[in-house]
Design a protein around this motif. Structure first.
Motif, mmCIF file in Angstrom:
data_model
loop_
_atom_site.group_PDB
_atom_site.id
_atom_site.type_symbol
_atom_site.label_atom_id
_atom_site.label_comp_id
_atom_site.label_asym_id
_atom_site.label_seq_id
_atom_site.Cartn_x
_atom_site.Cartn_y
_atom_site.Cartn_z
ATOM 1 N N GLY A 430 0.809 -1.218 0.000
ATOM 2 C CA GLY A 430 0.000 0.000 0.000
ATOM 3 C C GLY A 430 0.834 1.256 0.000
ATOM 4 O O GLY A 430 0.421 2.295 -0.536
ATOM 5 N N ALA A 431 2.023 1.179 0.592
ATOM 6 C CA ALA A 431 2.919 2.341 0.644
ATOM 7 C C ALA A 431 3.795 2.444 -0.599
ATOM 8 O O ALA A 431 4.613 3.369 -0.704
ATOM 9 C CB ALA A 431 3.796 2.250 1.894
ATOM 10 N N GLY A 432 3.641 1.506 -1.531
ATOM 11 C CA GLY A 432 4.484 1.524 -2.727
ATOM 12 C C GLY A 432 5.910 1.111 -2.457
ATOM 13 O O GLY A 432 6.818 1.449 -3.225
ATOM 14 N N GLU A 433 6.127 0.361 -1.379
ATOM 15 C CA GLU A 433 7.483 -0.048 -0.997
ATOM 16 C C GLU A 433 7.702 -1.535 -1.279
ATOM 17 O O GLU A 433 8.243 -2.275 -0.456
ATOM 18 C CB GLU A 433 7.725 0.260 0.481
ATOM 19 C CG GLU A 433 7.685 1.740 0.806
ATOM 20 C CD GLU A 433 7.952 2.034 2.278
ATOM 21 O OE1 GLU A 433 8.752 2.943 2.556
ATOM 22 O OE2 GLU A 433 7.365 1.356 3.140
ATOM 23 N N THR A 434 7.316 -1.953 -2.457
ATOM 24 C CA THR A 434 7.438 -3.365 -2.795
ATOM 25 C C THR A 434 8.893 -3.812 -2.880
ATOM 26 O O THR A 434 9.182 -5.003 -2.796
ATOM 27 C CB THR A 434 6.740 -3.667 -4.123
ATOM 28 O OG1 THR A 434 7.261 -2.805 -5.141
ATOM 29 C CG2 THR A 434 5.239 -3.436 -4.007
ATOM 30 N N ASP A 435 9.820 -2.857 -3.041
ATOM 31 C CA ASP A 435 11.234 -3.234 -3.098
ATOM 32 C C ASP A 435 11.769 -3.654 -1.733
ATOM 33 O O ASP A 435 12.890 -4.163 -1.641
ATOM 34 C CB ASP A 435 12.079 -2.086 -3.661
ATOM 35 C CG ASP A 435 11.854 -0.765 -2.943
ATOM 36 O OD1 ASP A 435 10.890 -0.661 -2.165
ATOM 37 O OD2 ASP A 435 12.636 0.172 -3.164
ATOM 38 N N LEU A 436 10.981 -3.469 -0.674
ATOM 39 C CA LEU A 436 11.398 -3.905 0.656
ATOM 40 C C LEU A 436 10.831 -5.276 1.016
ATOM 41 O O LEU A 436 11.210 -5.857 2.035
ATOM 42 C CB LEU A 436 10.933 -2.889 1.720
ATOM 43 C CG LEU A 436 11.462 -1.464 1.617
ATOM 44 C CD1 LEU A 436 10.868 -0.619 2.732
ATOM 45 C CD2 LEU A 436 12.980 -1.447 1.674
ATOM 46 N N ILE A 437 9.928 -5.790 0.197
ATOM 47 C CA ILE A 437 9.166 -6.986 0.550
ATOM 48 C C ILE A 437 9.870 -8.249 0.073
ATOM 49 O O ILE A 437 10.276 -8.330 -1.085
ATOM 50 C CB ILE A 437 7.763 -6.929 -0.091
ATOM 51 C CG1 ILE A 437 6.970 -5.728 0.429
ATOM 52 C CG2 ILE A 437 6.995 -8.210 0.185
ATOM 53 C CD1 ILE A 437 5.654 -5.532 -0.283
ATOM 54 N N PRO A 438 10.013 -9.256 0.932
ATOM 55 C CA PRO A 438 10.468 -10.568 0.437
ATOM 56 C C PRO A 438 9.543 -11.025 -0.691
ATOM 57 O O PRO A 438 8.338 -11.153 -0.497
ATOM 58 C CB PRO A 438 10.335 -11.459 1.678
ATOM 59 C CG PRO A 438 10.512 -10.522 2.833
ATOM 60 C CD PRO A 438 9.844 -9.254 2.390
ATOM 61 N N PRO A 439 10.087 -11.247 -1.899
ATOM 62 C CA PRO A 439 9.248 -11.432 -3.096
ATOM 63 C C PRO A 439 8.732 -12.856 -3.263
ATOM 64 O O PRO A 439 9.083 -13.562 -4.208
ATOM 65 C CB PRO A 439 10.206 -11.059 -4.223
ATOM 66 C CG PRO A 439 11.549 -11.466 -3.700
ATOM 67 C CD PRO A 439 11.523 -11.202 -2.215
ATOM 68 N N PHE A 440 7.830 -13.279 -2.375
ATOM 69 C CA PHE A 440 7.281 -14.624 -2.515
ATOM 70 C C PHE A 440 6.335 -14.665 -3.709
ATOM 71 O O PHE A 440 5.627 -13.705 -3.997
ATOM 72 C CB PHE A 440 6.570 -15.066 -1.232
ATOM 73 C CG PHE A 440 5.358 -14.256 -0.854
ATOM 74 C CD1 PHE A 440 4.103 -14.596 -1.332
ATOM 75 C CD2 PHE A 440 5.473 -13.163 -0.016
ATOM 76 C CE1 PHE A 440 2.983 -13.862 -0.983
ATOM 77 C CE2 PHE A 440 4.356 -12.418 0.338
ATOM 78 C CZ PHE A 440 3.112 -12.765 -0.151
ATOM 79 N N PRO A 441 6.299 -15.782 -4.424
ATOM 80 C CA PRO A 441 5.461 -15.869 -5.634
ATOM 81 C C PRO A 441 3.999 -16.105 -5.293
ATOM 82 O O PRO A 441 3.651 -16.508 -4.174
ATOM 83 C CB PRO A 441 6.046 -17.086 -6.360
ATOM 84 C CG PRO A 441 6.577 -17.948 -5.252
ATOM 85 C CD PRO A 441 7.097 -16.992 -4.207
ATOM 86 N N LEU A 442 3.141 -15.859 -6.269
ATOM 87 C CA LEU A 442 1.721 -16.165 -6.134
ATOM 88 C C LEU A 442 1.523 -17.680 -6.103
ATOM 89 O O LEU A 442 2.300 -18.438 -6.697
ATOM 90 C CB LEU A 442 0.933 -15.550 -7.283
ATOM 91 C CG LEU A 442 0.845 -14.014 -7.274
ATOM 92 C CD1 LEU A 442 0.366 -13.498 -8.621
ATOM 93 C CD2 LEU A 442 -0.074 -13.544 -6.175
ATOM 94 N N ASN A 443 0.495 -18.121 -5.409
ATOM 95 C CA ASN A 443 0.241 -19.548 -5.249
ATOM 96 C C ASN A 443 -0.430 -20.193 -6.453
ATOM 97 O O ASN A 443 -0.516 -21.410 -6.520
ATOM 98 C CB ASN A 443 -0.656 -19.787 -4.028
ATOM 99 C CG ASN A 443 -0.042 -19.291 -2.741
ATOM 100 O OD1 ASN A 443 1.167 -19.109 -2.661
ATOM 101 N ND2 ASN A 443 -0.871 -19.064 -1.729
ATOM 102 N N ASN A 444 -0.918 -19.387 -7.354
ATOM 103 C CA ASN A 444 -1.716 -19.884 -8.469
ATOM 104 C C ASN A 444 -1.274 -19.156 -9.732
ATOM 105 O O ASN A 444 -1.249 -17.928 -9.765
ATOM 106 C CB ASN A 444 -3.200 -19.632 -8.180
ATOM 107 C CG ASN A 444 -4.114 -20.283 -9.189
ATOM 108 O OD1 ASN A 444 -3.791 -20.363 -10.358
ATOM 109 N ND2 ASN A 444 -5.276 -20.736 -8.725
ATOM 110 N N THR A 445 -0.919 -19.900 -10.755
ATOM 111 C CA THR A 445 -0.424 -19.274 -11.985
ATOM 112 C C THR A 445 -1.490 -18.413 -12.649
ATOM 113 O O THR A 445 -1.171 -17.524 -13.443
ATOM 114 C CB THR A 445 0.041 -20.349 -12.983
ATOM 115 O OG1 THR A 445 -1.023 -21.277 -13.211
ATOM 116 C CG2 THR A 445 1.247 -21.104 -12.442
#
Length: 481
Positions: A430-445
């Motif tokens: 929500g804060a636009g700080e996705t570069d700080l987030i551990p980039p886990f993948p989506l569970n469903n393609t």
């Protein structure tokens, strides 16, 4: 959830029946003089208010450590749903009926009991203070997970309470925590067997209340407020608010670790860690391993592993008597690390992070089965580690961002078993700080975005005329827009 007069009457009758049954168990062989008294004349006002503390705490524990907790773990890259119900949920097929139990636990189990305590023992500052903190904890979890929820109109004569804005509810709960702290400051600690969390220790309750205030400020991105509260929060793991199982090891049923309990029952094989992103972060054979010359995660990798095929084979984080975190030193110290890095600068943030790493170096966040110092290292970081080219900054970002990224990653790893990773990811997106987030993948393609909230309970949507339509999994809540 609307608690009608009819439902309240049913609860009172059930309690009366239970009380009479318990009384009969402990009655001696002598014939009592009041044998012909009508047990239906027992009223709630005749019952010691302390007895309602157990009910509130049990309901709160189930709400904090149960089904929705496990779902949040799947939606933050920490758990994997393998078969049956949890496989469907893992693939983002989550029905509103899955929230029914936790909603009922909070709005009936916790609220009814805490409000009764305050009504019948208004002069017992210890009980009153504890009841307010329990209520704030329970409702706060629902608000953070779901968004707008009922609060100011619940528990009274209004059958269909309005849903209030998420921010308004969180602010009201922060004020309730202040009131609880004030009550406890005027109270004396006393041994209280009905307080299964802290045995009547008011100082532990006050510290937990401040950590909750810090949590509610953090989710609203009020970092100075979060730091201020955390400075008075839980200062050591001895003050952790945990679900501590107290069951009998010789029987399958009873008070056990709630995750272990489901694997020992009908959910064997359904849910575990598998090859989740969390486990990849802790596995030194993967490309995303978070270890370095100062960090060895061998022990935590083993401790966090959940074998979905057998409850008895799990000796780590879901061992049958392993405590489950609700409000902890880990959360509080890492709030201090993040909030201070954002408000008072790099040096303060690094200091708080290193204090936490020092605790990890003593075996913190492990149980005796995995507390082998040969398998973990958490040496102190220095500023150079976060400068461009340092061990925590291989991609040349600023040292401030590199430090924040490491703190968030530590919150992600250390927060396993709590709602913290799920809450952090939504807050930072929500804060636009996705570069700080551990980039886990989506569970469903087939999925295109991460989950933003847990749905409202179907029972509430059906019974409350003022309930809104559920906005779905991908609608960001007010604090994360």
């Amino acid at each position: 959830m609307k608690i009608t007069k009819k439902e309240l009457a049913v609860m009172k009758n059930l309690f009366s029946i239970t009380l009479v049954a318990v009384s009969l168990v402990f009655t001696s062989c002598e014939i009592p003089e009041d044998l012909n008294d009508n047990p239906n004349e027992i009223t709630l006002s005749d019952v010691d208010a302390r007895l309602f503390l157990n009910g509130a705490q049990l309901a709160n524990t189930l709400a904090q450590c149960g089904h929705l907790n496990r779902i949040s773990g799947m939606y933050s890259g920490q758990l994997t749903g393998f078969t049956s119900l949890y496989s469907n949920i893992y693939g983002y097929s989550l029905s509103t009926v899955e929230s029914n139990d936790e909603w009922r636990l909070v709005y009936t189990g916790v609220i009814t009991n805490t409000r009764h305590i305050r009504e019948t023992a208004p002069d017992d500052n210890l009980l009153v203070g504890i009841s307010k903190i329990l209520e704030a904890h329970a409702v706060g979890t629902m608000a953070i997970l779901m968004g707008d929820v009922p609060y100011s109109e619940i528990g009274g004569e209004i059958d269909d309470p309005a849903f209030e804005s998420q921010v308004s509810v969180l602010n009201s709960l922060s004020s309730l925590l202040d009131a609880g702290i004030s009550d406890l400051n005027s109270a004396s600690s006393k041994s209280e067997a009905y307080d299964v969390y802290f045995d009547g220790d008011k100082d532990n309750w006050i510290a937990a209340a401040y950590t909750l205030k810090a949590r509610y400020a953090l989710v609203q991105k009020d970092y100075s407020g979060a730091l201020s509260a955390a400075n008075n929060g839980i200062s050591s793991s001895d003050g952790d608010l945990m679900h501590i199982p107290r069951g009998d090891a010789s029987v399958n049923a009873g008070d056990k670790n709630l995750f272990n309990t489901i694997l020992a029952g009908s959910r064997t094989g359904d849910l575990g860690t598998g090859n989740s992103y969390l486990m990849q972060l802790l596995d030194d054979s993967t490309d995303v391993y978070r270890g370095n010359d100062k960090t060895d995660e061998t022990a935590r990798f083993a401790y966090y592993q959940i074998d979905e095929t057998s409850a008895s084979g799990n000796l780590g984080v879901i061992e049958q008597f392993e405590p489950q975190p609700m409000v902890t030193y880990t959360e509080n110290q890492l709030i201090k690390a993040e909030a201070s890095a954002r408000t008072s600068g790099f040096s303060d943030g690094l200091t708080h992070l290193n204090v936490y790493r020092d605790w990890l170096s003593s075996g913190g966040r492990l149980n005796a089965n995995f507390d082998d110092s040969a398998n973990y290292t958490y040496d102190a970081y220095v500023e150079a580690d976060f400068e461009s080219g340092g061990m925590e900054n291989s991609d040349g970002v600023t040292k401030d961002k590199a430090l924040l990224r490491e703190i968030i990653e530590e919150r992600y790893v250390s927060g396993f078993g709590s709602f913290m990773p799920f809450n952090d990811h939504r807050r930072l997106r929500g804060a636009g700080e996705t570069d700080l987030i551990p980039p886990f993948p989506l569970n469903n393609t087939a999925a295109s975005q991460h989950v933003e909230r847990i749905p409202y309970a179907q029972d509430e949507l059906t019974s409350n005329e003022n309930a809104p339509s559920d906005p779905g999994l991908y609608s960001a809540t007010e604090v994360n827009k």
